[in-house]
Design a protein around this motif. Structure first.
Motif, PDB file in Angstrom:
ATOM      1  N   LEU A  26       0.929  -1.312   0.057  1.00 24.99           N
ATOM      2  CA  LEU A  26       0.037   0.011  -0.104  1.00 24.99           C
ATOM      3  C   LEU A  26       0.868   1.148  -0.075  1.00 24.99           C
ATOM      4  O   LEU A  26       0.656   2.066  -0.754  1.00 24.99           O
ATOM      5  N   LEU A  27       1.844   1.260   1.103  1.00 25.15           N
ATOM      6  CA  LEU A  27       2.828   2.782   1.248  1.00 25.15           C
ATOM      7  C   LEU A  27       3.552   2.872  -0.364  1.00 25.15           C
ATOM      8  O   LEU A  27       3.515   3.904  -0.768  1.00 25.15           O
ATOM      9  N   SER A  28       3.844   1.805  -0.925  1.00 26.40           N
ATOM     10  CA  SER A  28       4.815   1.840  -2.090  1.00 26.40           C
ATOM     11  C   SER A  28       3.981   2.327  -3.319  1.00 26.40           C
ATOM     12  O   SER A  28       4.355   3.172  -3.961  1.00 26.40           O
ATOM     13  N   VAL A  29       2.999   1.803  -3.638  1.00 25.92           N
ATOM     14  CA  VAL A  29       1.898   1.930  -4.473  1.00 25.92           C
ATOM     15  C   VAL A  29       1.306   3.452  -4.260  1.00 25.92           C
ATOM     16  O   VAL A  29       1.439   4.258  -5.023  1.00 25.92           O
ATOM     17  N   ALA A  30       1.157   3.929  -3.108  1.00 30.05           N
ATOM     18  CA  ALA A  30       0.610   5.229  -2.552  1.00 30.05           C
ATOM     19  C   ALA A  30       1.577   6.265  -3.262  1.00 30.05           C
ATOM     20  O   ALA A  30       1.180   7.136  -3.519  1.00 30.05           O
ATOM     21  N   GLY A 329      -3.589  -4.748  -1.785  1.00 29.14           N
ATOM     22  CA  GLY A 329      -2.616  -3.660  -0.974  1.00 29.14           C
ATOM     23  C   GLY A 329      -2.614  -2.673  -2.243  1.00 29.14           C
ATOM     24  O   GLY A 329      -2.521  -1.392  -1.855  1.00 29.14           O
ATOM     25  N   SER A 330      -2.665  -2.967  -3.532  1.00 34.44           N
ATOM     26  CA  SER A 330      -2.452  -2.004  -4.631  1.00 34.44           C
ATOM     27  C   SER A 330      -3.837  -1.093  -4.550  1.00 34.44           C
ATOM     28  O   SER A 330      -3.553  -0.031  -5.069  1.00 34.44           O
ATOM     29  N   GLY A 333      -3.540   1.314  -1.957  1.00 28.86           N
ATOM     30  CA  GLY A 333      -2.706   2.232  -2.266  1.00 28.86           C
ATOM     31  C   GLY A 333      -2.971   2.948  -3.332  1.00 28.86           C
ATOM     32  O   GLY A 333      -2.489   4.395  -3.495  1.00 28.86           O
ATOM     33  N   GLY A 374       2.136  -3.022  -7.986  1.00 28.40           N
ATOM     34  CA  GLY A 374       1.971  -3.709  -6.841  1.00 28.40           C
ATOM     35  C   GLY A 374       1.815  -5.198  -7.055  1.00 28.40           C
ATOM     36  O   GLY A 374       2.231  -5.917  -6.202  1.00 28.40           O
TER      37      GLY A 374
END
Length: 857
Positions: A26-30, A329-330, A333, A374
């Motif tokens: 989530l954090l990386s995609v966000a 998660g994606s 995100g 993601g």
């Protein structure tokens, strides 16, 4: 279908164990989606502004470049007012009006406070035209009607508390003038942060251009039914082909968009680079998560194999779980990314750059990219654990949970890791000993990548030795509990290595940048001490206007003041080689003492003689020039001079590297008075024993010119350190995302290891271990893993930084400085991070029911 059902059942049965991995995705995609939405929104805002402010056709001087001012003189390019009448007579023209605009101005209030944008946007001054009325509406007062009237935009008025009747002073290269606010105009479109003031046309011409009867540009509006392209052709035919620069609305908007786009691309790709680092760290978290889940489900997988499941089905089952994790998660995100973009817009608005959520731009590619990245990254990270799951035999159902270590695979891994690390170290050594910075940078890049990959691969091998050393220094102090924490960390070196590697990546970059930043500051400080003889340095974001120059020269207690001007010219060497649009430096002869430059031949005193100049050693070597040779120097907007080379300066410096010096008298001989550039910077030397008085007097003198700052050498060093520090803090802030993901990895590893050791924990509690001792054991295990990652990362980063500094030494930054305070603080901070990461897993372990834990399969 059976595989899908099994995967869904397993995923939701262990959703708690998947949560932290999902947060990492989530954090990386966000971060990726937030970056794309933010930059796309910025581009949309500027596109609307440029489209709204550009007339159908713009006529500007042929010499006009990317800006509105001559980069040499600082004065706006201009064309005669007669062009307006010529344009009006062209076929298809409905109206034409002359526009005056300058961005080389400073506007201050009655207390000499700068009214410019606080976001770094330009201050724009001009005349009020009908073209401006398309995008702005007068909401208070009236437009300027004479030399004592000025109108400001509402954003500037709100930020600085301006109201009708307030007096403003405008400072330009043509002089200072004051006017009272007669009106306030509000943008009909979003203003990204510029401060704008308007005057009546005669005043704008006289004060901004230096004379009446000229305009910066002509705004042309076409008659109904006339296309912009046709209008441009008609105007060009009337004015004569090539006489002026003509742009349609689309062409003008595209040109402005290109300038902004280049800046936005830098921001976008820099932020995406940090998002990529976060993804890389997230890969370790996902690999660890699925590796531990596979190990914990060994018996279950063995039973599945015993009742007929094939390797492919087991493999596919794990990959389906990874896909579900990536999808959830994606999706979250992408939504978080839009929220992040809105937060960045609010932050920028608070800093003075107005961005409206009405312009929020979410292109279809943004969620598509977020989902693709993601899901693909998650599935790829889970591939190795999935293969390991497929290799579980049916006999594993008869054994205790956990798969035996593959000694052969571990040996191969160690060999590959050592080979890559050794190759990377060799590349770093080659970079440090390279002859040129260009060649060295290629080796540096290769060395960084190879050593990073090598350390990641060899991490499990290093874990055994490094963890034992750390434990001897830290954990043994805690007695049996500390020894048990050490054994837990050593129980699965692969897991410890992967968890530590996630933290290693972020800290390696922090250490590298800290070394480079500290070395830059130390080198620049050292060079200032050695070479700068002036007591005071005066400069600002704009060139120093003549009236400020005069005030500086009249300031008391000064032994001398040195002017420093930069002009454009074309140089032709004796061998006929030409260097176009290069810079030459004109200064007073006292500059030779204000900046002590080492010469490889000749004397700077001779370079400041009439019709003489100096050149850098690199230029002299490339063109076979020696002292006494003559160069042809064609000054932009002036004559061509034959100048004798009086000195050749050493290029092993950072200040004025490669500068070509001459006297201001020589420059004035070959350039018209109105083409002489204002001072880019000025230097001053105090009389003996009068340094403090002279400093105070200069500060007081320049209060009326707040766009300039007076710095002594101490101020200059502090400013340099502050600028580098701000840059590093911004980079550290972006790296924090990767470190947060790494911390989640530590938390996840501990949480899953607690589940894995449920029976063991129950037995330890049964034989007398207290809850407090159990929690301490888990916390200490987390600390040693974090310190392991920190030790590897900081050591690796310092090696990168030291190598990078050797390349910078070729550019004059010769001092290597290791910021030990920062390194030690990060190392201690890593222990604190490990301690915090273990709080929840330790709390959960301490709350386990002893009998239930012992009965766990």
């Amino acid at each position: 279908m059976t595989v899908l059902k099994t995967s869904m059942r397993n995923f939701f049965a262990h959703k708690g164990r998947m949560a932290l991995s999902a947060i990492a995705v989530l954090l990386s995609v966000a971060f990726v989606c937030g970056t794309l939405v933010f930059t796309d929104t910025m581009n949309t805002t500027f596109d609307k502004l440029f489209a709204a402010t550009s007339p159908d056709v713009t006529v500007s001087p042929k010499t006009a470049g990317d800006g509105d001012e001559d980069p040499q003189s600082g004065k706006p390019d201009a064309l005669p007012a007669s062009v307006v009448d010529q344009v009006k007579s062209a076929e298809g023209v409905k109206s034409a009006e002359g526009a005056v605009m300058s961005m080389n101005v400073t506007v201050v209030d009655s207390e000499n406070e700068n009214m410019g944008s606080t976001s770094g946007g330009p201050t724009i001054a001009g005349n009020w035209t009908q073209n401006d009325a398309r995008t702005m509406e007068i909401t208070e007062g009236h437009s300027p009607r004479g030399p004592t009237d000025v109108m400001v935009d509402s954003d500037t008025a709100d930020k600085h508390g301006l109201k009708l009747g307030d007096e403003l002073r405008t400072i330009s290269v043509n002089g200072d003038f004051t006017a009272k606010i007669s009106g306030i105009a509000t943008f009909k479109v979003t203003n990204p942060g510029a401060a704008i003031v308007y005057f009546d046309t005669p005043t704008a011409q006289q004060q901004l251009l230096g004379r009446t009867g000229e305009f910066s540009a002509v705004a042309v509006t076409g008659a109904d039914g006339v296309t912009d392209a046709a209008l441009k052709r008609n105007v060009a035919a009337e004015l004569g082909a090539g006489a002026y620069k003509l742009q349609t609305q689309t062409e003008a908007a595209d040109a402005n968009r290109k300038d902004v786009g280049e800046f936005m691309d830098i921001i976008k790709y820099a932020m995406l680079g940090f998002a990529g680092i976060a993804f890389l760290v997230g890969i370790f978290l996902i690999i660890n998560t699925f590796s531990m889940l596979v190990a914990q489900r060994t018996r279950e997988i063995g039973l599945m194999r015993a009742i007929g499941s094939s390797r492919k089905q087991v493999n596919r089952s794990v990959l389906v779980e990874a896909t579900l994790l990536g999808v959830i998660g994606s999706i979250l995100g992408v939504g978080a990314g839009v929220g992040l973009a809105i937060g960045l817009m609010e932050l920028m608005s608070g800093m003075g750059m107005n961005l409206s959520t009405d312009d929020l731009t979410v292109k279809w590619m943004t969620p598509a990219i977020g989902l693709f990245l993601g899901i693909v990254v998650t599935v790829l990270a889970a591939y190795l654990p999935a293969r390991r799951a497929g290799k579980v035999s049916p006999m594993a159902a008869l054994r205790d949970a956990g798969t035996p270590a593959d000694g052969k695979a571990g040996l191969i891994r160690a060999v590959i890791g050592l080979v890559l690390t050794g190759t990377g170290v060799f590349a770093l050594y080659t970079a440090a000993t390279a002859d040129t910075a260009g060649d060295g940078s290629m080796w540096l890049g290769g060395g960084v990548v190879l050593t990073l990959i090598g350390f990641v691969i060899v991490g499990p091998v290093l874990a055994g030795g490094v963890v034992r050393v750390i434990s001897a220094l830290v954990l043994r102090l805690f007695g049996p509990v500390g020894r048990m924490a050490e054994r837990n960390a050593l129980r699965n070196p692969r897991r410890t290595g992967a968890t530590g590697a996630a933290l290693m990546i972020g800290l390696a970059l922090v250490a590298c940048l800290s070394v480079v930043g500290s070395s830059m500051v130390a080198s620049a400080t050292d060079e200032l001490d050695k070479s700068v003889g002036a007591d005071f340095i005066i400069q600002g974001q704009q060139r120093i206007v003549p009236q400020a120059e005069k005030a500086i020269q009249n300031s008391p207690d000064l032994e001398h003041v040195t002017r420093y001007k930069v002009a454009e010219a074309t140089l032709t060497a004796p061998n006929g080689k030409t260097e176009k649009d290069t810079e030459v430096t004109a200064a007073d002869p006292t500059y030779a003492t204000d900046l002590r430059r080492e010469t490889t031949a000749g004397s700077l005193k001779d370079a400041y003689a009439a019709d003489s100049m100096s050149i850098g050693a690199g230029y002299a070597k490339d063109n076979g020039i020696k002292v006494g040779d003559t160069l042809a120097v064609a000054f932009k907007g002036g004559e061509t001079a034959k100048l004798k080379v009086g000195a050749i300066t050493n290029d092993d410096v950072t200040i004025d590297q490669g500068a070509r010096y001459m006297s201001i008298a020589t420059l004035e001989k070959y350039l018209p008075a109105d083409r002489i550039p204002p001072n880019m910077i000025m230097f001053a030397k105090a009389k003996d024993g009068q340094a403090e008085a002279a400093y105070a007097a200069l500060k007081d003198t320049l209060k009326q010119y707040p766009q300039y700052e007076v710095r002594d050498q101490t101020d200059f060093k502090e400013e340099l350190q502050s600028q580098v520090g701000q840059l590093l803090n911004m980079v550290y802030g972006l790296l924090a995302l990767a470190i947060i993901v790494a911390v989640l990895g530590v938390v996840n590893t501990l949480a899953l290891s607690v589940v894995e050791r449920t029976r063991e924990i129950g037995l330890m509690r049964a034989i007398g271990m207290s809850r407090r001792q159990l929690r301490r054991m888990i916390r200490l295990e987390s600390v040693v893993i974090a310190l392991f990652g920190a030790l590897l990362g900081l050591g690796l980063g310092m090696g990168w930084g030291a190598t990078a500094q050797r390349l910078l030494a070729m550019e004059g930054l010769e001092v290597l400085e290791i910021p030990w305070a920062t390194i030690i603080a990060v190392f201690i901070g890593s222990a604190c991070v490990g301690l915090l990461a273990a709080l929840i897993p330790a709390f959960r372990a301490g709350r386990m029911n002893v009998l239930n834990a012992i009965a766990t399969e």
